[in-house]
Design an enzyme around this catalytic site. Structure first.
Site, PDB file in Angstrom:
ATOM      1  N   ASN A 180      -6.981  -0.207   1.194  1.00 40.13           N
ATOM      2  CA  ASN A 180      -7.291  -0.755   2.512  1.00 40.13           C
ATOM      3  C   ASN A 180      -7.118   0.373   3.521  1.00 40.13           C
ATOM      4  O   ASN A 180      -5.996   0.742   3.851  1.00 40.13           O
ATOM      5  CB  ASN A 180      -6.323  -1.922   2.793  1.00 40.13           C
ATOM      6  CG  ASN A 180      -6.450  -2.448   4.203  1.00 40.13           C
ATOM      7  OD1 ASN A 180      -7.372  -2.098   4.935  1.00 40.13           O
ATOM      8  ND2 ASN A 180      -5.518  -3.315   4.589  1.00 40.13           N
ATOM      9  N   LYS A 196      -7.776   0.425   6.593  1.00 43.43           N
ATOM     10  CA  LYS A 196      -7.438  -0.065   7.939  1.00 43.43           C
ATOM     11  C   LYS A 196      -8.275   0.661   9.003  1.00 43.43           C
ATOM     12  O   LYS A 196      -9.415   1.011   8.735  1.00 43.43           O
ATOM     13  CB  LYS A 196      -5.927   0.070   8.184  1.00 43.43           C
ATOM     14  CG  LYS A 196      -5.115  -0.591   7.064  1.00 43.43           C
ATOM     15  CD  LYS A 196      -3.681  -0.792   7.410  1.00 43.43           C
ATOM     16  CE  LYS A 196      -2.979  -1.451   6.224  1.00 43.43           C
ATOM     17  NZ  LYS A 196      -1.591  -1.789   6.485  1.00 43.43           N
ATOM     18  N   HIS A 233      -5.501 -10.669   5.975  1.00 40.64           N
ATOM     19  CA  HIS A 233      -4.488  -9.612   5.959  1.00 40.64           C
ATOM     20  C   HIS A 233      -3.431  -9.897   7.030  1.00 40.64           C
ATOM     21  O   HIS A 233      -3.751 -10.465   8.084  1.00 40.64           O
ATOM     22  CB  HIS A 233      -5.146  -8.247   6.206  1.00 40.64           C
ATOM     23  CG  HIS A 233      -4.178  -7.126   6.017  1.00 40.64           C
ATOM     24  ND1 HIS A 233      -3.347  -6.702   7.021  1.00 40.64           N
ATOM     25  CD2 HIS A 233      -3.877  -6.381   4.928  1.00 40.64           C
ATOM     26  CE1 HIS A 233      -2.571  -5.726   6.550  1.00 40.64           C
ATOM     27  NE2 HIS A 233      -2.883  -5.512   5.281  1.00 40.64           N
ATOM     28  N   GLU A 279      -2.136  -8.161   9.219  1.00 36.49           N
ATOM     29  CA  GLU A 279      -2.455  -7.666  10.571  1.00 36.49           C
ATOM     30  C   GLU A 279      -3.478  -8.573  11.263  1.00 36.49           C
ATOM     31  O   GLU A 279      -3.474  -8.712  12.486  1.00 36.49           O
ATOM     32  CB  GLU A 279      -2.926  -6.207  10.482  1.00 36.49           C
ATOM     33  CG  GLU A 279      -1.742  -5.283  10.194  1.00 36.49           C
ATOM     34  CD  GLU A 279      -2.012  -4.168   9.207  1.00 36.49           C
ATOM     35  OE1 GLU A 279      -3.169  -3.732   9.075  1.00 36.49           O
ATOM     36  OE2 GLU A 279      -1.041  -3.718   8.553  1.00 36.49           O
ATOM     37  N   GLU A 308       1.557  -9.700   0.020  1.00 40.11           N
ATOM     38  CA  GLU A 308       2.007  -8.560   0.812  1.00 40.11           C
ATOM     39  C   GLU A 308       3.111  -8.999   1.767  1.00 40.11           C
ATOM     40  O   GLU A 308       2.821  -9.528   2.854  1.00 40.11           O
ATOM     41  CB  GLU A 308       0.841  -7.985   1.628  1.00 40.11           C
ATOM     42  CG  GLU A 308      -0.330  -7.521   0.792  1.00 40.11           C
ATOM     43  CD  GLU A 308      -1.174  -6.502   1.546  1.00 40.11           C
ATOM     44  OE1 GLU A 308      -1.242  -5.369   1.091  1.00 40.11           O
ATOM     45  OE2 GLU A 308      -1.721  -6.836   2.610  1.00 40.11           O
ATOM     46  N   GLY A 329       3.485  -0.794   5.565  1.00 35.87           N
ATOM     47  CA  GLY A 329       3.509   0.375   6.432  1.00 35.87           C
ATOM     48  C   GLY A 329       4.907   0.788   6.870  1.00 35.87           C
ATOM     49  O   GLY A 329       5.070   1.605   7.772  1.00 35.87           O
ATOM     50  N   SER A 356       3.677  -0.783   1.081  1.00 35.52           N
ATOM     51  CA  SER A 356       4.248   0.524   0.733  1.00 35.52           C
ATOM     52  C   SER A 356       4.166   0.839  -0.760  1.00 35.52           C
ATOM     53  O   SER A 356       5.069   1.478  -1.307  1.00 35.52           O
ATOM     54  CB  SER A 356       5.686   0.642   1.253  1.00 35.52           C
ATOM     55  OG  SER A 356       5.705   0.494   2.672  1.00 35.52           O
TER      56      SER A 356
HETATM   57  P1  PGA Z   1       0.778  -0.075   3.161  1.00 36.99           P
HETATM   58  O1  PGA Z   1      -0.272  -1.227   3.551  1.00 36.99           O
HETATM   59  O2  PGA Z   1       0.480   0.297   1.723  1.00 36.99           O
HETATM   60  O3  PGA Z   1       0.510   1.055   4.110  1.00 36.99           O
HETATM   61  O4  PGA Z   1       2.133  -0.655   3.301  1.00 36.99           O
HETATM   62  C1  PGA Z   1      -0.646  -2.212   2.630  1.00 36.99           C
HETATM   63  C2  PGA Z   1      -1.594  -3.189   3.270  1.00 36.99           C
HETATM   64  O5  PGA Z   1      -1.396  -3.531   4.448  1.00 36.99           O
HETATM   65  O6  PGA Z   1      -2.560  -3.644   2.642  1.00 36.99           O
END
Ligand code: PGA
Length: 251
Positions: free
Chosen positions: A9, A11, A95, A97, A167, A173, A213
């Site tokens: 992803n 983003k 997601h 976000e 997640e 993140g 992460s």
């Molecule tokens: P990250 O994001 O690996 O940077 O923690 C994962 C995601 O939001 O899909």
């Protein structure tokens, strides 16, 4: 046997040149890897360029969002047909976000999952609890609610198009990864719920990715859990060597 599925992803990162260079780098590094399904999900505006870079490879393309209407006066939104037109196979939906920054609700996410399946896309349907919810001991309740509401009205035939991504929001993140045991516990709960909703055979066939992460150093232990069938990777998917290393570890 569930085939592992690793998706990147990207983003709101990259530009036209770096998106193509990342995609081309992955094509080169992952040539011949066919025991793992791999997808990348660039920003909408780079989908077409990335599709061209991926054309001779096994790497699939996905979007980071999709709208549920077919067309019309929905300024700023993108339909399933548009995404298929630029070679998308997958669409990330719900997601964290989108849920927590853009305010998407379970109801909206359900409409998107349903529309994506009907429109011929394969949803990567995301669920996950906030840190406060985990600390309050409500992780299973929150995730179960998200799964049930997000999949409402999705019948046995249509659910087969779906990948679920667990997640935990506190791990996204942040550099904090769920321990393999924490991930497995929630994945097993989700699979149990899918068994209630769709029966054992379908529940056993559906893939549940972990995200939050995930990186080269924790890929093997996360993927070693019986109900972790893949990874949805944010930060580590932006570097050819990291993402390729994760896919190769799984392969
Ligand atoms: P990250 O994001 O690996 O940077 O923690 C994962 C995601 O939001 O899909």
């Amino acid at each position: 046997m569930r085939k592992p599925f690793i998706a990147g992803n990207w983003k709101m990162n990259m530009n036209a040149a770096s998106a193509v260079s990342l995609a081309s780098g992955l094509v080169k590094e992952l040539e011949g890897v066919d025991s793992v399904d791999v997808a990348v999900c660039p920003p909408f505006v780079y989908l077409q360029a990335v599709a061209a870079a991926l054309s001779a490879s096994n790497i699939a393309l996905g979007s980071q969002n999709v709208y549920f209407e077919e067309n019309g006066a929905f300024t700023g939104e993108i339909s399933c047909d548009m995404l298929k037109d630029v070679c998308c196979t997958y669409a990330i939906i719900g997601h964290s976000e989108r849920r927590h920054v853009m305010g998407e609700t379970d109801e909206l996410i359900n409409k998107k999952v349903s529309a994506a399946i009907n429109g011929g896309l394969l949803p990567i349907f995301c669920v996950g609890e906030l840190l406060a919810e985990r600390n309050a001991g409500t992780t299973n309740d929150v995730v179960a609610r998200q799964v049930k509401k997000g999949l409402e009205g999705i019948c046995d035939e249509r659910i087969q198009a779906v990948t679920i991504a667990y997640e935990p929001v506190w791990a996204i993140g942040t550099g904090l990864t769920a321990t393999p045991e924490q991930a497995q516990e929630v994945h097993a709960m989700i699979r149990g719920l899918l068994t209630e909703l769709y029966g054992k055979d379908i529940a056993q066939s559906l893939r549940i990715q972990y995200g939050g992460s995930a990186k080269p150093g924790n890929t093997a232990e996360l993927m070693g859990q019986p109900d972790v069938d893949g990874l949805l990777v944010g930060g580590a998917s932006l570097k050819v060597e990291d993402f390729a290393a994760m896919v190769k570890t799984v392969a």
